[in-house]
Write a protein that holds these residues in place. Structure first.
Motif, PDB file in Angstrom:
ATOM      1  N   CYS A  80       0.834  -1.208   0.000  1.00 31.70           N
ATOM      2  CA  CYS A  80       0.000   0.000   0.000  1.00 31.70           C
ATOM      3  C   CYS A  80       0.866   1.254   0.000  1.00 31.70           C
ATOM      4  O   CYS A  80       0.592   2.219  -0.721  1.00 31.70           O
ATOM      5  CB  CYS A  80      -0.904   0.019   1.218  1.00 31.70           C
ATOM      6  N   GLN A  81       1.894   1.245   0.839  1.00 32.88           N
ATOM      7  CA  GLN A  81       2.775   2.406   0.913  1.00 32.88           C
ATOM      8  C   GLN A  81       3.433   2.683  -0.436  1.00 32.88           C
ATOM      9  O   GLN A  81       3.509   3.838  -0.878  1.00 32.88           O
ATOM     10  CB  GLN A  81       3.843   2.177   1.986  1.00 32.88           C
ATOM     11  N   LYS A  82       3.890   1.624  -1.093  1.00 36.02           N
ATOM     12  CA  LYS A  82       4.557   1.788  -2.396  1.00 36.02           C
ATOM     13  C   LYS A  82       3.575   2.303  -3.443  1.00 36.02           C
ATOM     14  O   LYS A  82       3.912   3.187  -4.245  1.00 36.02           O
ATOM     15  CB  LYS A  82       5.138   0.439  -2.839  1.00 36.02           C
ATOM     16  N   THR A  83       2.350   1.777  -3.422  1.00 38.25           N
ATOM     17  CA  THR A  83       1.348   2.222  -4.392  1.00 38.25           C
ATOM     18  C   THR A  83       1.023   3.694  -4.191  1.00 38.25           C
ATOM     19  O   THR A  83       0.928   4.467  -5.150  1.00 38.25           O
ATOM     20  CB  THR A  83       0.066   1.375  -4.259  1.00 38.25           C
ATOM     21  N   THR A  87       1.659   7.006  -6.739  1.00 39.71           N
ATOM     22  CA  THR A  87       0.444   7.615  -7.277  1.00 39.71           C
ATOM     23  C   THR A  87       0.584   9.128  -7.291  1.00 39.71           C
ATOM     24  O   THR A  87       0.912   9.734  -6.270  1.00 39.71           O
ATOM     25  CB  THR A  87      -0.782   7.221  -6.429  1.00 39.71           C
ATOM     26  N   ASP A  88       0.356   9.728  -8.453  1.00 37.71           N
ATOM     27  CA  ASP A  88       0.487  11.184  -8.536  1.00 37.71           C
ATOM     28  C   ASP A  88      -0.827  11.881  -8.875  1.00 37.71           C
ATOM     29  O   ASP A  88      -0.844  13.062  -9.202  1.00 37.71           O
ATOM     30  CB  ASP A  88       1.556  11.570  -9.566  1.00 37.71           C
ATOM     31  N   GLU A  92      -2.131  16.088  -2.535  1.00 35.78           N
ATOM     32  CA  GLU A  92      -1.021  15.816  -1.624  1.00 35.78           C
ATOM     33  C   GLU A  92      -1.503  15.557  -0.194  1.00 35.78           C
ATOM     34  O   GLU A  92      -0.966  14.701   0.505  1.00 35.78           O
ATOM     35  CB  GLU A  92      -0.021  16.980  -1.627  1.00 35.78           C
ATOM     36  N   GLU A  93      -2.504  16.307   0.247  1.00 36.07           N
ATOM     37  CA  GLU A  93      -2.984  16.126   1.612  1.00 36.07           C
ATOM     38  C   GLU A  93      -3.478  14.697   1.834  1.00 36.07           C
ATOM     39  O   GLU A  93      -3.172  14.081   2.863  1.00 36.07           O
ATOM     40  CB  GLU A  93      -4.113  17.118   1.916  1.00 36.07           C
ATOM     41  N   GLN A  94      -4.241  14.173   0.884  1.00 37.19           N
ATOM     42  CA  GLN A  94      -4.748  12.808   1.012  1.00 37.19           C
ATOM     43  C   GLN A  94      -3.613  11.794   1.035  1.00 37.19           C
ATOM     44  O   GLN A  94      -3.579  10.885   1.859  1.00 37.19           O
ATOM     45  CB  GLN A  94      -5.688  12.489  -0.158  1.00 37.19           C
TER      46      GLN A  94
END
Length: 649
Positions: A80-83, A87-88, A92-94
């Protein structure tokens, strides 16, 4: 078969089946509704990995937006962290807030339980995870496009702040342990702490620690019985308590001489720790491995400037005080002192309840008979917990041997107080040394009154009237007793609060029970040895007019209404112009006030003509512990601030 289907031609049934199949496979959403209780709504809205162990609704929503299965993500956090990192398309807040929470989940899984920390220190992998959690929270707060003030009312910001604060708290335990190990080996306590990936540069200077700390405790991990309130300030940073070894107030049992200090700052210090990640933009913060570990005194620092924002600093103002009292052993030691047993104290000791501040006025508290600084537990906590009072005052307390004669205690407390003040303010020019407030309970109130009174020759002349002292005898007696019976009022005291103080003694000290307790009270050998030759001289010089058997009085003797010293001292005038207040306890409300008492002190002895105010509270003698007395003290101090003005810059 239903009646409706029976009406259809037999050949239409296959067609109906096809239509139903198409409808079911078309992907049309079926929306249903159910009622949600307010408690369930708030739990779902505000629950997160720290409160429930599960990811927050905000993080679950973020993962759903990018097509991640939440249940699978909780099992495989790294994916999850890597995904999320790759993801761009997310705001940014989310992205940053979800990353911070995922790292908290990882760190929790890697961190030993508190009870196992001694045997199983935190690993570098766990430290790394906590620092990543703090990094992403820090980036969210200061580099995600909006300022913290823009999100002031958002629950998500509160959650992310908590991830940061908790991560800073966990990191602090590692930094403290490694810094202490370095300091014990002779290195600077602020020496950089290097991990597997990170370098943390510490700054403990604001705490002004007098020795190498022995422990660091999370303020959120402790609670106290005996304290009515816990005072803290919401904000940024980990709330901690740094603990040093307390000063030794008792000489070693083997008789070796040991220097016992006259004063010390409290051996537990409130602290707030921040992690500042180096970088001036989002990418630099996400790339850095250089972290500044800054530790502040929450009493001295209310806010910090971070990346153009003035950020309120978190603070706990009760935890250090509670831990200090819990480890003090005052309750047992004060009774051992009163009855002249071993391990008691032999001289007054001054305690500063927080690091010295030259701009905060001094409130000086004096406890009563058989007591200790524990007598002020709720009074001091309420003063230090009140933002306005804390901003203008610092609390000093004295711990003194309550078996000693009052005249001797007055002299030695006066010496200890002034030596302490001179140490911190040699020129006496700071605001702290002016407009001081003294507060005394019971015998401490008697002592407080004597500290703001000048004796002239009254007490000395009373002594001479009973003895024929001339030549060498007079010189010998004057050398020992002169300083105790000749004194001037402590300067720069602006106000005094007397609480249940027997200014004119008490009949109870002279009744059967009082005499029994008086026989149990034992003066220490140091006092007996110091004054034995003087009292032998006085015995040899007794005049024909003397009607009393001479002996070195203890504190119980001095509190008898018939005692010559307390009668003479009670008649001395308080310094002209000094403002003073009385708080008096009345044990039985049905008894007329003039004939009432608090179980120990009668009203007629506690009452003082000329007091600015007199508050009578239905209570026993330990009235200072009651909420009504604390409220009255706070009222007096707030009125005092209006009259004296603001001395704090």
């Amino acid at each position: 078969m239903s009646s409706a289907l029976k009406l259809l031609p037999h050949r239409a049934l296959p067609i109906l089946a096809v239509v139903l199949s198409l409808l079911l496979s078309s992907g049309c959403a079926m929306v249903t509704m159910k009622q949600v209780a307010p408690t369930e709504y708030l739990a779902n809205k505000r629950g997160d990995v720290l409160t429930s162990g599960k990811l927050s609704a905000a993080s679950q929503e973020t993962l759903s937006v990018i097509g991640m299965d939440v249940a699978q993500c909780e099992k495989d956090v790294a994916t999850c962290q890597k995904t999320l990192e790759d993801t761009d398309v997310l705001p940014e807040e989310q992205r940053l807030s979800a990353q911070s929470e995922l790292w908290v989940k990882t760190a929790l899984a890697l961190t030993p339980k508190p009870k196992d920390r001694e045997k199983t220190p935190m690993s570098d992998a766990a430290l790394d995870a906590w620092l990543e959690a703090a990094r992403y929270a820090y980036a969210y707060l200061f580099f995600s496009g909006r300022t913290p003030s823009d999100r002031a009312f958002e629950d998500r910001q509160t959650q992310v702040r908590d991830y940061y604060n908790y991560a800073a708290e966990q990191t602090a335990s590692v930094v403290f342990k490694r810094s202490r190990e370095s300091a014990l080996e002779g290195e600077d306590y602020n020496a950089a702490v290097a991990g597997e990936r990170w370098t943390l540069t510490s700054d403990f200077d604001e705490l002004r620690m007098q020795s190498i700390p022995t422990r660091m405790v999370s303020a959120s991990a402790v609670s106290f019985a005996g304290l009515r309130s816990t005072y803290r300030r919401d904000g940024f940073g980990a709330e901690l308590v740094v603990i040093m070894d307390p000063p030794k107030l008792v000489a070693p049992a083997d008789g070796e001489k040991a220097e016992i200090p006259q004063y010390s700052e409290m051996s537990a210090i409130n602290a707030t720790a921040l992690l500042r990640f180096k970088g001036d933009n989002l990418q630099q913060v996400l790339d850095t491995t250089q972290v500044l570990f800054d530790v502040y005194s929450p009493e001295s620092t209310e806010s910090v400037d971070l990346h153009g924002e003035k950020v309120p600093l978190a603070g706990n103002f009760t935890a250090a005080y509670g831990l200090w009292l819990a480890q003090s052993g005052f309750a047992t030691q004060s009774l051992r002192t009163l009855f002249g047993m071993s391990e008691g104290i032999g001289a007054p000791h001054m305690y500063l309840m927080q690091p010295w501040d030259p701009d905060r006025r001094i409130i000086f508290m004096l406890h009563g008979l058989g007591s200790s600084p524990e007598a002020w537990v709720n009074v001091a906590n309420e003063i230090m917990g009140d933002p306005e009072l804390r901003r203008h005052f610092q609390v000093w307390q004295v711990y003194y041997p309550t078996n000693a004669p009052i005249a001797l205690n007055r002299y030695e407390i006066n010496q200890a107080f002034n030596n302490t003040l001179k140490h911190f303010d040699p020129t006496g020019s700071t605001p702290a040394a002016k407009d001081m407030v003294f507060i005394g309970h019971s015998m401490g109130g008697v002592l407080a009154r004597l500290l703001v009174t000048s004796s002239g020759d009254v007490l000395w002349n009373d002594l001479l009237a009973n003895y024929d002292l001339k030549g060498e005898r007079l010189k010998r007696v004057e050398a020992k007793l002169g300083p105790l019976l000749h004194f001037t009022a402590e300067p720069n005291v602006e106000r005094v609060i007397f609480i249940a103080a027997p200014h004119e003694g008490t009949d109870i000290a002279g009744n059967r029970l009082g005499r029994l307790i008086g026989r149990l009270v034992r003066l220490p050998i140091t006092i007996l040895g110091k004054f034995e030759d003087v009292f032998l001289t006085l015995q040899e010089s007794e005049s024909a007019n003397s009607t009393t058997k001479l002996q070195i009085p203890n504190s119980i003797d001095n509190l008898k209404a018939s005692d010559p010293f307390v009668k003479a001292a009670g008649a001395l005038p308080i310094t002209p112009g000094l403002k003073y207040h009385s708080i008096i306890a009345q044990r039985k409300p049905e008894v007329p006030l003039q004939q009432s008492d608090d179980g120990l002190v009668p009203y007629w002895s506690a009452h003082l003509d000329g007091a600015v105010s007199e508050k009578v509270i239905i209570s026993g003698h330990s009235v200072q512990e009651t909420p009504q007395a604390v409220l009255e003290i706070r009222r007096i101090l707030r009125e005092d601030l209006k009259e004296v003005g603001d001395t704090h810059p």
